[in-house]
Design a protein around this motif. Structure first.
Motif, mmCIF file in Angstrom:
data_model
loop_
_atom_site.group_PDB
_atom_site.id
_atom_site.type_symbol
_atom_site.label_atom_id
_atom_site.label_comp_id
_atom_site.label_asym_id
_atom_site.label_seq_id
_atom_site.Cartn_x
_atom_site.Cartn_y
_atom_site.Cartn_z
ATOM 1 N N PRO A 1 -9.999 41.759 12.194
ATOM 2 C CA PRO A 1 -10.247 41.352 13.588
ATOM 3 C C PRO A 1 -9.541 40.058 13.979
ATOM 4 O O PRO A 1 -9.445 39.741 15.156
ATOM 5 N N LEU A 2 -9.005 39.325 12.997
ATOM 6 C CA LEU A 2 -8.317 38.067 13.286
ATOM 7 C C LEU A 2 -6.800 38.224 13.337
ATOM 8 O O LEU A 2 -6.080 37.243 13.439
ATOM 9 N N GLN B 1 -9.971 55.145 1.836
ATOM 10 C CA GLN B 1 -9.843 54.732 3.226
ATOM 11 C C GLN B 1 -11.205 54.656 3.919
ATOM 12 O O GLN B 1 -11.380 53.903 4.873
ATOM 13 N N GLU B 2 -12.179 55.385 3.398
ATOM 14 C CA GLU B 2 -13.515 55.365 4.003
ATOM 15 C C GLU B 2 -14.199 54.002 3.869
ATOM 16 O O GLU B 2 -15.189 53.731 4.550
ATOM 17 N N LEU B 3 -13.675 53.118 3.030
ATOM 18 C CA LEU B 3 -14.228 51.769 2.899
ATOM 19 C C LEU B 3 -13.776 50.850 4.036
ATOM 20 O O LEU B 3 -14.327 49.774 4.231
ATOM 21 N N SER B 4 -12.762 51.284 4.771
ATOM 22 C CA SER B 4 -12.160 50.436 5.795
ATOM 23 C C SER B 4 -13.147 50.094 6.907
ATOM 24 O O SER B 4 -13.814 50.959 7.457
ATOM 25 N N SER B 5 -13.224 48.804 7.195
ATOM 26 C CA SER B 5 -14.031 48.287 8.290
ATOM 27 C C SER B 5 -13.488 46.910 8.630
ATOM 28 O O SER B 5 -12.979 46.212 7.755
ATOM 29 N N PRO B 6 -13.603 46.487 9.873
ATOM 30 C CA PRO B 6 -13.221 45.106 10.186
ATOM 31 C C PRO B 6 -14.145 44.087 9.517
ATOM 32 O O PRO B 6 -13.823 42.905 9.469
ATOM 33 N N ALA C 1 -16.305 42.847 6.139
ATOM 34 C CA ALA C 1 -16.462 42.962 4.686
ATOM 35 C C ALA C 1 -17.856 43.443 4.309
ATOM 36 O O ALA C 1 -18.019 44.210 3.355
ATOM 37 N N ILE C 2 -18.861 43.021 5.052
ATOM 38 C CA ILE C 2 -20.234 43.415 4.721
ATOM 39 C C ILE C 2 -20.396 44.933 4.834
ATOM 40 O O ILE C 2 -21.060 45.564 4.000
ATOM 41 N N THR C 3 -19.759 45.541 5.816
ATOM 42 C CA THR C 3 -19.818 47.001 5.971
ATOM 43 C C THR C 3 -19.080 47.680 4.829
ATOM 44 O O THR C 3 -19.561 48.676 4.266
ATOM 45 N N THR C 4 -17.925 47.147 4.473
ATOM 46 C CA THR C 4 -17.166 47.688 3.344
ATOM 47 C C THR C 4 -18.006 47.634 2.069
ATOM 48 O O THR C 4 -18.048 48.604 1.310
ATOM 49 N N LEU C 5 -18.679 46.514 1.832
ATOM 50 C CA LEU C 5 -19.498 46.395 0.616
ATOM 51 C C LEU C 5 -20.685 47.356 0.650
ATOM 52 O O LEU C 5 -21.060 47.909 -0.393
ATOM 53 N N ASP C 6 -21.283 47.561 1.811
ATOM 54 C CA ASP C 6 -22.350 48.562 1.931
ATOM 55 C C ASP C 6 -21.826 49.946 1.536
ATOM 56 O O ASP C 6 -22.467 50.671 0.768
ATOM 57 N N PRO D 1 -10.791 30.204 2.657
ATOM 58 C CA PRO D 1 -11.498 29.244 3.509
ATOM 59 C C PRO D 1 -12.211 29.897 4.705
ATOM 60 O O PRO D 1 -13.117 29.293 5.278
ATOM 61 N N GLN D 2 -11.823 31.125 5.079
ATOM 62 C CA GLN D 2 -12.425 31.792 6.233
ATOM 63 C C GLN D 2 -13.761 32.462 5.920
ATOM 64 O O GLN D 2 -14.552 32.727 6.823
ATOM 65 N N ILE D 3 -14.010 32.760 4.658
ATOM 66 C CA ILE D 3 -15.157 33.592 4.294
ATOM 67 C C ILE D 3 -16.491 33.043 4.812
ATOM 68 O O ILE D 3 -17.307 33.825 5.307
ATOM 69 N N PRO D 4 -16.758 31.734 4.761
ATOM 70 C CA PRO D 4 -18.044 31.266 5.294
ATOM 71 C C PRO D 4 -18.234 31.598 6.776
ATOM 72 O O PRO D 4 -19.370 31.662 7.250
ATOM 73 N N ARG D 5 -17.149 31.852 7.510
ATOM 74 C CA ARG D 5 -17.254 32.178 8.947
ATOM 75 C C ARG D 5 -17.249 33.679 9.208
ATOM 76 O O ARG D 5 -17.353 34.108 10.345
ATOM 77 N N TRP D 6 -17.114 34.483 8.150
ATOM 78 C CA TRP D 6 -17.132 35.928 8.322
ATOM 79 C C TRP D 6 -18.503 36.387 8.779
ATOM 80 O O TRP D 6 -19.523 35.721 8.525
ATOM 81 N N LYS D 7 -18.540 37.530 9.421
ATOM 82 C CA LYS D 7 -19.819 38.145 9.790
ATOM 83 C C LYS D 7 -20.654 38.310 8.515
ATOM 84 O O LYS D 7 -20.203 38.925 7.543
#
Length: 194
Positions: A44-45, A75-80, A82-87, A108-114
């Motif tokens: 998304p960025l 490809q079914e893991l694809s999501s904008p 990361a939390i959805t991908t891990l689910d 450095p971006q991970i703390p700002r991820w959904k």
């Protein structure tokens, strides 16, 4: 405690287009993990140079070209997100230890991820150094303070970047296995190197 064969490395990438750097990274991950799952994703960025379906086809060509049964495109893991991908990965591989792989530019971006903290709680984090993006000690400490279990992978990845390739096409940076799909879809202004 999970056994080593219970570990699966997860590597999502824009694959926009896949480069020799992607190829080296996937090969390097296979040296460290018994199973590697990859997919093309929409970040998304980022602005993407080709639609997701075409980037997935390019990545699929790279995976097929590497011809290692321990490397699979999911490809079914694809999501904008990361939390959805891990689910999705947790549902696909219940009981396996998930290792989420990112480049040092993303760390450095991970703390700002959904749901960034939840992401860190669901996986081990593996950071791959990228040329031009040195490992940021403060970023690592910030991630650890959020509960990250992390490791920096000692991989040497060629200094290629898809974004640079889109700005200034260089056929030498494209893996041979990707060319047929790239030419079929007439992507990125690249012409057949032969």
């Amino acid at each position: 405690m999970t056994t080593p064969d219970g570990v699966i490395a997860l590597f999502g990438t824009s694959a926009d287009p896949p480069t020799l750097g992607h190829q080296a990274l996937l090969q390097g991950l296979l040296d460290h993990f018994p199973t590697v799952a990859t997919w093309a994703s929409d970040n998304p960025l980022k602005q993407h140079g080709a639609p997701l379906a075409e980037r997935a086809a390019l990545l699929g060509a790279l995976v097929n070209g590497l011809a290692d049964p321990r490397l699979e495109q999911h490809q079914e893991l694809s999501s904008p997100w990361a939390i959805t991908t891990l689910d999705r990965a947790g549902q696909t591989w219940p009981g396996r230890e998930l290792v989420f792989v990112v480049g040092s530019d993303l760390a450095p971006q991970i703390p700002r991820w959904k749901q960034g903290q939840a992401v860190l709680g669901r996986c081990r984090l593996a950071i791959v150094p990228r040329d031009g993006w040195p490992i940021d000690r403060a970023a690592l400490e910030s991630l650890e303070s959020l509960g990250a279990r992390l490791e920096v992978l000692p991989l040497a990845i060629p200094p290629t970047a898809s974004s640079a390739l889109r700005r200034q096409p260089d056929p030498r940076q494209i893996p041979a296995s990707v060319w047929p799909v790239l030419l079929h879809h007439n992507l990125y202004g690249l012409a057949d190197p032969s």
